[in-house]
Scaffold this active site. Structure first.
Site, mmCIF file in Angstrom:
data_model
loop_
_atom_site.group_PDB
_atom_site.id
_atom_site.type_symbol
_atom_site.label_atom_id
_atom_site.label_comp_id
_atom_site.label_asym_id
_atom_site.label_seq_id
_atom_site.Cartn_x
_atom_site.Cartn_y
_atom_site.Cartn_z
ATOM 1 N N SER A 69 -2.654 19.132 31.349
ATOM 2 C CA SER A 69 -2.123 20.375 31.902
ATOM 3 C C SER A 69 -2.780 21.547 31.182
ATOM 4 O O SER A 69 -3.113 21.436 29.998
ATOM 5 C CB SER A 69 -0.606 20.403 31.682
ATOM 6 N N GLY A 123 11.716 26.292 31.756
ATOM 7 C CA GLY A 123 13.101 26.410 31.315
ATOM 8 C C GLY A 123 13.776 27.685 31.813
ATOM 9 O O GLY A 123 14.778 28.105 31.258
ATOM 10 N N ALA A 124 13.224 28.305 32.854
ATOM 11 C CA ALA A 124 13.794 29.563 33.327
ATOM 12 C C ALA A 124 14.714 29.352 34.524
ATOM 13 O O ALA A 124 15.225 30.304 35.101
ATOM 14 C CB ALA A 124 12.686 30.539 33.683
ATOM 15 N N LEU A 126 13.820 28.091 37.417
ATOM 16 C CA LEU A 126 13.112 28.325 38.683
ATOM 17 C C LEU A 126 12.454 27.039 39.183
ATOM 18 O O LEU A 126 11.497 27.052 39.942
ATOM 19 C CB LEU A 126 12.068 29.437 38.501
ATOM 20 N N SER A 127 12.957 25.920 38.687
ATOM 21 C CA SER A 127 12.546 24.592 39.174
ATOM 22 C C SER A 127 11.111 24.226 38.890
ATOM 23 O O SER A 127 10.413 23.679 39.754
ATOM 24 C CB SER A 127 12.812 24.455 40.675
ATOM 25 N N SER A 129 10.341 21.822 37.071
ATOM 26 C CA SER A 129 10.271 20.348 37.096
ATOM 27 C C SER A 129 10.207 19.818 38.530
ATOM 28 O O SER A 129 9.385 18.955 38.830
ATOM 29 C CB SER A 129 11.428 19.735 36.311
ATOM 30 N N ASP A 174 16.745 21.684 44.666
ATOM 31 C CA ASP A 174 15.458 22.184 44.166
ATOM 32 C C ASP A 174 14.292 21.556 44.920
ATOM 33 O O ASP A 174 13.379 22.238 45.381
ATOM 34 C CB ASP A 174 15.316 21.888 42.669
HETATM 35 C C1 GLA Z 1 19.800 22.857 38.845
HETATM 36 C C2 GLA Z 1 19.801 21.541 39.604
HETATM 37 C C3 GLA Z 1 20.187 21.753 41.073
HETATM 38 C C4 GLA Z 1 21.483 22.548 41.196
HETATM 39 C C5 GLA Z 1 21.443 23.793 40.303
HETATM 40 C C6 GLA Z 1 22.765 24.498 40.268
HETATM 41 O O1 GLA Z 1 18.792 23.689 39.328
HETATM 42 O O2 GLA Z 1 18.536 20.923 39.508
HETATM 43 O O3 GLA Z 1 20.283 20.503 41.721
HETATM 44 O O4 GLA Z 1 22.588 21.750 40.897
HETATM 45 O O5 GLA Z 1 21.064 23.495 38.979
HETATM 46 O O6 GLA Z 1 23.090 25.006 41.511
#
Ligand code: GLA
Length: 390
Positions: A69, A123-124, A126-127, A129, A174
């Site tokens: 990465s 870790g913010a 915003l998904s 992962s 997500d």
């Molecule tokens: C994280 C999880 C989601 C959801 C949110 C809270 O992002 O990965 O599946 O549960 O928290 O809404």
């Protein structure tokens, strides 16, 4: 993302062969409303953002997967036979969880050289992962010619990878947003049935602003699983009165009548959040359809309040950030987004107030917490895809 620099780095790491690497992208997501409802079979309203994860990938004949990465120093080479083992707590566990899903589905795998590069802050909330998982799942489905897998299959595989391989009992929101995102649209998803509709999000005169608290989440994961367990307990109590398997199956009126059958006050509050938040999502969608942005903003504020008071997943940083935003004239709504315990807020701000917002929220946040906030003005983007390089 500078494609040329990424290709150069790829060739530096793995050399050139006859086969050119292919180039994929998966966005991150921001959730507008409907927090901690997904794993309860409730409603959510996320959208994909312009920030995400890029992947260059090429098959090799070495029966080895090589992972690197541009964001992390750690890189590794793993023989195909050992792909199902976790590597400490390294970022490579996200792609490895996906390889493990392909193995479980008996889809034969070859070796690959892979280079990731992301511009979502880690870790913010915003998904980042889900973005890594989905870009990996999508790219592997293309390169392994697994044409029988559709987008929903890839979404479910990514969720299972997170649940089984990473050990976080997250819901499907997500991955769904990352997979199904569409430019200028939010996704109104029923997490119980997986039916969804895209809702137009052309915010004339308003901007979506994401503000990063830079509060590291630390214990987030264990607290997250704790909330999941508390909701399951609420279901156990409520199912003495009515046959349900998820909190999302009951309306707020039904809950109001039955809530006394939850003896534990804390568990009752957790359920109250989930069930009221579900109703807020429904109301928020009708606001968007009517173009009532102001009412939409009030629902965002109410969502934050419930996450603070009932669900207790905000904390001083998120509360300070959302509170500072909400009192500015021209900010129609502001709330934490994602799992909470740190991470980001999302705010709807009138275009002519954006500068003031960044200045005022940034100053107040720093004064009260000692931390420096970051602000991102995001476009609402398309979901995971291959990018043609010409
Ligand atoms: C994280 C999880 C989601 C959801 C949110 C809270 O992002 O990965 O599946 O549960 O928290 O809404």
């Amino acid at each position: 993302m500078n494609v040329t620099v990424l290709y150069d780095r790829f060739f530096e790491l793995y050399g050139k062969t006859e086969e050119m690497p292919r180039y994929f992208f998966a966005p991150g997501r921001v959730n507008l409303i409907g927090e901690h409802t997904d794993y309860n079979g409730g409603f959510v309203l996320p959208c994909a953002i312009q920030y995400g994860t890029y992947l260059l990938i090429r098959s090799n004949n070495d029966l080895i997967v090589r992972l690197a990465s541009t964001n992390m120093d750690f890189r590794t080479e793993i023989p195909l036979a050992e792909l199902s083992k976790k590597v400490n707590s390294q970022w490579v566990n996200y792609p490895l969880g996906i390889f493990d899903q392909f193995r479980q589905m008996n889809i034969p795998c070859t070796g690959f050289d892979m280079l990731y590069s992301g511009d979502i802050p880690n870790g913010a909330g915003l998904s980042s992962s889900a973005s890594i998982e989905m870009v990996t799942a999508f790219a592997l489905s293309v390169l392994l010619n697994a044409t029988h897998l559709d987008m929903l299959d890839l979404i479910k595989m990514s969720q299972r990878a997170e649940n089984e391989f990473i050990g976080l009992n997250c819901g499907i929101m997500d991955m769904f947003a990352v997979g199904m995102g569409k430019r200028d649209n939010a996704i109104f998803l029923n997490c119980l049935t997986l039916e969804y509709k895209r809702v137009s999000l052309v915010l004339d005169g308003f901007r979506l602003i994401i503000a990063n608290t830079h509060k590291q989440r630390g214990l987030a994961d264990s607290k997250y699983n704790e909330r999941v367990a508390e909701c399951q307990l609420a279901v156990t109590y409520l199912s003495h009165e009515m046959s349900i398997s998820k909190l999302g199956e009951i309306s707020f009126m039904q809950f109001y009548k039955m809530q006394e059958c939850i003896p534990d006050e804390l568990v009752r509050r957790r359920a109250r959040h989930v069930i009221s938040e579900n109703q807020r999502v429904l109301n928020a969608v009708s606001c968007l359809l009517k173009g009532d942005i102001l009412q939409f903003g009030s629902l965002m504020n109410a969502s934050h309040e419930s996450l603070r008071e009932n669900y207790e997943v905000t904390g001083i940083e998120l509360d300070t950030m959302a509170g500072a935003a909400q009192k500015i004239n021209g900010v129609v709504g502001s709330r934490m987004t994602g799992a909470g315990f740190g991470g980001c807020t999302v705010s709807l701000v009138r275009e002519d107030t954006v500068e003031k917002f960044i200045d005022q929220v940034g100053k107040e946040y720093h004064a009260k917490t000692g931390l420096r906030a970051d602000f991102y003005q995001t476009e609402v983007s398309d979901g995971v895809r291959e990018i043609e390089v010409v």
